[in-house]
Motif scaffolding. Structure first.
Motif, PDB file in Angstrom:
ATOM      1  N   CYS A   1      15.924 -49.436 102.259  1.00  0.00           N
ATOM      2  CA  CYS A   1      15.896 -48.952 100.848  1.00  0.00           C
ATOM      3  C   CYS A   1      15.398 -47.731 100.646  1.00  0.00           C
ATOM      4  N   ALA A   2      14.730 -46.795 101.622  1.00  0.00           N
ATOM      5  CA  ALA A   2      14.265 -45.635 101.248  1.00  0.00           C
ATOM      6  C   ALA A   2      15.574 -44.764 101.165  1.00  0.00           C
ATOM      7  N   GLY A   3      16.687 -44.896 101.967  1.00  0.00           N
ATOM      8  CA  GLY A   3      17.741 -44.097 101.807  1.00  0.00           C
ATOM      9  C   GLY A   3      17.881 -43.116 102.982  1.00  0.00           C
ATOM     10  N   LEU A   4      17.039 -43.202 103.879  1.00  0.00           N
ATOM     11  CA  LEU A   4      17.068 -42.270 104.972  1.00  0.00           C
ATOM     12  C   LEU A   4      17.918 -42.632 106.286  1.00  0.00           C
TER      13      LEU A   4
ATOM     14  N   GLY B   1      25.118 -42.227 109.518  1.00  0.00           N
ATOM     15  CA  GLY B   1      25.786 -42.641 110.598  1.00  0.00           C
ATOM     16  C   GLY B   1      25.241 -41.811 111.912  1.00  0.00           C
ATOM     17  N   GLY B   2      24.060 -40.987 111.494  1.00  0.00           N
ATOM     18  CA  GLY B   2      23.295 -40.387 112.715  1.00  0.00           C
ATOM     19  C   GLY B   2      22.272 -41.008 113.130  1.00  0.00           C
ATOM     20  N   GLY B   3      21.898 -42.396 112.350  1.00  0.00           N
ATOM     21  CA  GLY B   3      20.755 -43.048 112.741  1.00  0.00           C
ATOM     22  C   GLY B   3      19.776 -42.990 111.524  1.00  0.00           C
TER      23      GLY B   3
ATOM     24  N   ALA C   1      21.547 -36.338 104.135  1.00  0.00           N
ATOM     25  CA  ALA C   1      20.536 -36.572 105.162  1.00  0.00           C
ATOM     26  C   ALA C   1      20.747 -35.375 106.340  1.00  0.00           C
ATOM     27  N   ALA C   2      21.999 -34.562 106.361  1.00  0.00           N
ATOM     28  CA  ALA C   2      21.700 -33.294 107.219  1.00  0.00           C
ATOM     29  C   ALA C   2      20.904 -32.391 106.764  1.00  0.00           C
TER      30      ALA C   2
ATOM     31  N   SER D   1       3.944 -43.710 100.659  1.00  0.00           N
ATOM     32  CA  SER D   1       4.034 -43.949  99.309  1.00  0.00           C
ATOM     33  C   SER D   1       5.325 -43.277  98.762  1.00  0.00           C
ATOM     34  N   SER D   2       5.708 -42.192  99.672  1.00  0.00           N
ATOM     35  CA  SER D   2       7.165 -41.540  99.125  1.00  0.00           C
ATOM     36  C   SER D   2       8.263 -42.577  99.539  1.00  0.00           C
ATOM     37  N   LEU D   3       8.183 -43.193 100.605  1.00  0.00           N
ATOM     38  CA  LEU D   3       9.269 -44.055 101.242  1.00  0.00           C
ATOM     39  C   LEU D   3       9.237 -45.262 100.160  1.00  0.00           C
TER      40      LEU D   3
END
Length: 332
Positions: free
Chosen positions: A247-250, A253-255, A147-148, A205-207
């Protein structure tokens, strides 16, 4: 298995984390235990975005320069290197060794550009990073690294696009100069579901594709996409809150990642904002983001040491065509 990363002269042409770099105001964000920010060089020009994490008295930096190259570096206030010195080290990611040669940009910092994404991909997927410098081993947790790194890439895309010089057309040939000037036209956007501009539809579409990869059914588009006027231009803008499509996985812990696309008169849209936030609230035509850390320190009423969370409004800056942070409220 030993994975060796080749280093050539081009790789050692570093931009580095130099002492004269300065954070871009309003760019600092927390992504889990990582700090992601944009930095300008000594002349005030955008230089890079990076993700930083502390570990064992040292810090690791993973960043992307204005030109798009990735780099990794380390800082430790206890080091005293000669500037410009080449330092051989070995990085271990979950016990897999990656020998590197890093160059010092200050007595306490060394870094190197990455020739490809081999190490970057390992950093995204790994659990533990270990820096071996001689007989000293320093470890860093890679929790939240994907994520970072994604946040640093989005940061770089935004700032690099805003500082790119306009394209200069070549001089016309004599034959072309003799012809009457053509009337410039802009191709119309192809309509997308729910009237979305193609750029927004591509992001959606990517998400959805991320969800399908994990065998998850994405929620209805209206759950995480908001069509709203934010700039006063009379053209609809688009906000994507990935916290509503888990479910997109984005999320971490940082939101969750929040993206804003500004609508254009020709039916297209331009992404002007991307940041991880603890939550999103829309009040009228203003977006408020749940934030913490550096973004909450604009309030003189609460000392920085006691600042934990806050809400920050996004203010459209017509001159720069960007969203700026307003004064934080509900600082706790």
């Amino acid at each position: 298995m030993l994975r060796r990363i080749g280093l050539g002269a081009a790789v050692l042409a570093l931009i580095g984390w130099t002492a004269d770099a300065a954070p871009v105001p309003g760019s600092v964000q927390l992504v889990g235990s990582w700090i992601v920010q944009a930095d300008n060089d000594a002349s005030g020009k955008f230089a890079y975005c990076d993700a930083t994490r502390d570990g064992g008295g040292a810090s690791v930096h993973i960043g992307q320069s204005a030109s798009g190259s990735w780099q990794i570096g380390f800082t430790n206030s206890g080091w005293q290197f000669a500037v410009g010195q080449d330092v051989p080290v070995t990085l271990f990611i979950d016990r897999v060794p990656y020998p590197l040669v890093l160059r010092t940009s200050s007595p306490t910092t060394f870094s190197t550009a990455l020739p490809d994404t081999t190490l970057l991909d390992a950093l995204r997927q790994g659990d533990m990073l270990t820096l071996q410098l001689g007989a000293v081993y320093t470890t860093f947790s890679l929790d939240g690294s994907a994520a970072a790194i994604n946040a640093a890439a989005l940061c770089q895309q935004g700032y690099a696009a805003s500082t790119a010089p306009p394209a200069v057309a070549p001089p016309p040939s004599p034959q072309a100069a003799a012809q009457p000037p053509a009337v410039p036209t802009t191709p119309a956007a192809t309509p997308a579901p729910a009237g979305m501009p193609p750029e927004v539809a591509q992001e959606v579409s990517s998400l959805q594709g991320n969800c399908q990869v994990m065998n998850k059914t994405p929620p209805p588009i209206g759950d995480y996409v908001t069509r709203i006027g934010l700039t006063g231009s009379g053209v609809d803008d688009w906000l994507i809150n990935t916290g509503r499509i888990a479910c997109a996985g984005l999320a971490g812990g940082g939101g969750s990642l929040v993206e804003i696309f500004v609508g254009l008169p020709d039916g297209h849209a331009r992404k002007v904002f991307a940041r991880y936030a603890l939550g999103v609230e829309i009040r009228g035509s203003t977006v408020w983001l749940g934030s913490r850390g550096e973004q909450c320190r604009g309030s003189a009423a609460v000392p920085p040491a006691t600042t934990t969370t806050c809400q920050v409004p996004l203010i459209w800056n017509k001159a720069t065509q960007r969203f700026d942070d307003g004064s934080p409220t509900n600082v706790q």
